[in-house]
Motif scaffolding. Structure first.
Motif, PDB file in Angstrom:
ATOM      1  N   GLY A  11       5.124 -10.033  11.156  1.00 14.57           N
ATOM      2  CA  GLY A  11       5.839  -8.608  11.005  1.00 14.57           C
ATOM      3  C   GLY A  11       5.167  -7.539  11.856  1.00 14.57           C
ATOM      4  N   SER A  47      12.044  -8.095   5.455  1.00 13.59           N
ATOM      5  CA  SER A  47      10.905  -7.528   5.126  1.00 13.59           C
ATOM      6  C   SER A  47      10.907  -7.340   3.426  1.00 13.59           C
ATOM      7  CB  SER A  47      10.216  -6.513   5.680  1.00 13.59           C
ATOM      8  OG  SER A  47       9.177  -6.075   5.175  1.00 13.59           O
ATOM      9  N   LEU A  50      10.840 -10.479   1.261  1.00  9.11           N
ATOM     10  CA  LEU A  50       9.757 -11.045   1.546  1.00  9.11           C
ATOM     11  C   LEU A  50       9.382 -12.085   0.282  1.00  9.11           C
ATOM     12  CD1 LEU A  50       7.718 -12.477   3.502  1.00  9.11           C
ATOM     13  CD2 LEU A  50       6.080 -10.362   2.915  1.00  9.11           C
TER      14      LEU A  50
END
Length: 301
Positions: A11, A47, A50
């Motif tokens: 990330g 994200s 996740l």
């Protein structure tokens, strides 16, 4: 878990890569900016997903490769893995403490519903486990928490703003009514069509404004609810295919979860959304108020 640490490292690298791509996109004019926004939207969604994505991956991996006669059962492995993921997300700052509190509350809310639903035979968990309540393995609460985790992280990553948002109190009443109906419809007439009507009445004019790059875009909030419910339905198909849980009609052989379940997940989305909005309600504009991003967008264009 090592997978989460690697995800956090990836990330950070993606953020640096995104900054370089943004500089180059500006030199390409609007096609470059559009392409960059599309890629950035996808990265933010990844994200935000996740926790849920890792849980679905664990369902598949444990179904495919976990030893059938291991001392630690598959369900207990999933519970401990989910707990480890949650701790790593907090330790790495990928999840805030406020978000974790809301997710923990949703874990409790989901587990309570699981206890009732399994007791009345709505679905079953065919495998053994030590870490369970009644007939409910504890990992199931994390599956519900994954929905809250996605909403909380998406809210922060996309800098959600709203216009024509209903009063918070009204959304709480609707969420409570939805939750009660999940239990009461086994004994009383199902009120879901009234709940759908109430959902449309409350949120039918609501827009969510989300920021991918610099400018806030907008979409109907109800559409957002439906899209998220669709992805939850797809994840539920993965869960039943991997025999993490089964509906009565799937015991003789697997088949896709009926599309009618989309309605249930849509209503569950409202409960998740209201729990997360409790954290952000000070930033939520009052009903009928102009959305802050609208004026900001005009200045940035």
């Amino acid at each position: 878990m090592e997978a989460v640490r690697r995800s956090a490292s990836v990330g950070r690298r993606l953020v640096r890569l995104d900054a370089r791509i943004a500089r180059r996109a500006r030199h390409l004019g609007w096609p470059g900016v559009l392409a960059h926004e599309f890629v950035r939207f996808g990265l933010k969604q990844v994200s935000a997903c996740l926790f849920g994505g890792l849980m679905v991956a664990l369902l598949v991996a444990s179904w495919r490769w976990y030893p059938a006669h291991a001392a630690l059962s598959r369900y207990d492995f999933l519970t401990l893995s989910a707990l480890a993921i949650q701790l790593v997300l907090l330790a790495t700052g990928l999840e805030s403490r406020e978000e974790a509190r809301v997710i923990a509350l949703f874990h409790v809310v989901g587990t309570a519903m699981e206890l009732f639903k399994t007791a009345v035979g709505s679905w079953t968990y065919p495998g053994p486990s030590v870490l369970h309540l009644g007939g409910v393995p504890l990992f199931t609460g994390f599956m519900y928490a994954a929905v809250g985790s996605y909403i909380a992280r998406a809210w922060r990553l996309f800098d959600f703003r709203f216009s024509r948002h209903p009063p918070f109190g009204a959304t709480v009443v609707l969420a409570v009514a939805i939750y009660v109906n999940f239990f009461s419809h086994h004994y009383l007439p199902d009120a879901r069509w009234l709940l759908f009507a109430a959902l449309a009445a409350l949120f039918g004019r609501t827009w969510v404004h989300y920021r991918i790059r610099r400018v806030h875009r907008r979409m109907p909030l109800l559409l957002g609810f439906v899209l998220v419910a669709l992805f939850i339905w797809l994840a539920e198909n993965v869960g039943t295919y991997t025999h993490a849980w089964l509906y009565p009609a799937q015991r003789a052989g697997w088949h896709p979860v009926p599309l009618a379940k989309l309605g249930s997940w849509l209503l569950l989305m409202v409960i998740s959304y209201v729990l997360v909005s409790a954290v952000h309600r000070r930033q939520t504009p009052r009903r009928g108020a102009a959305s802050a991003p609208v004026a900001a967008n005009r200045r940035q264009r």
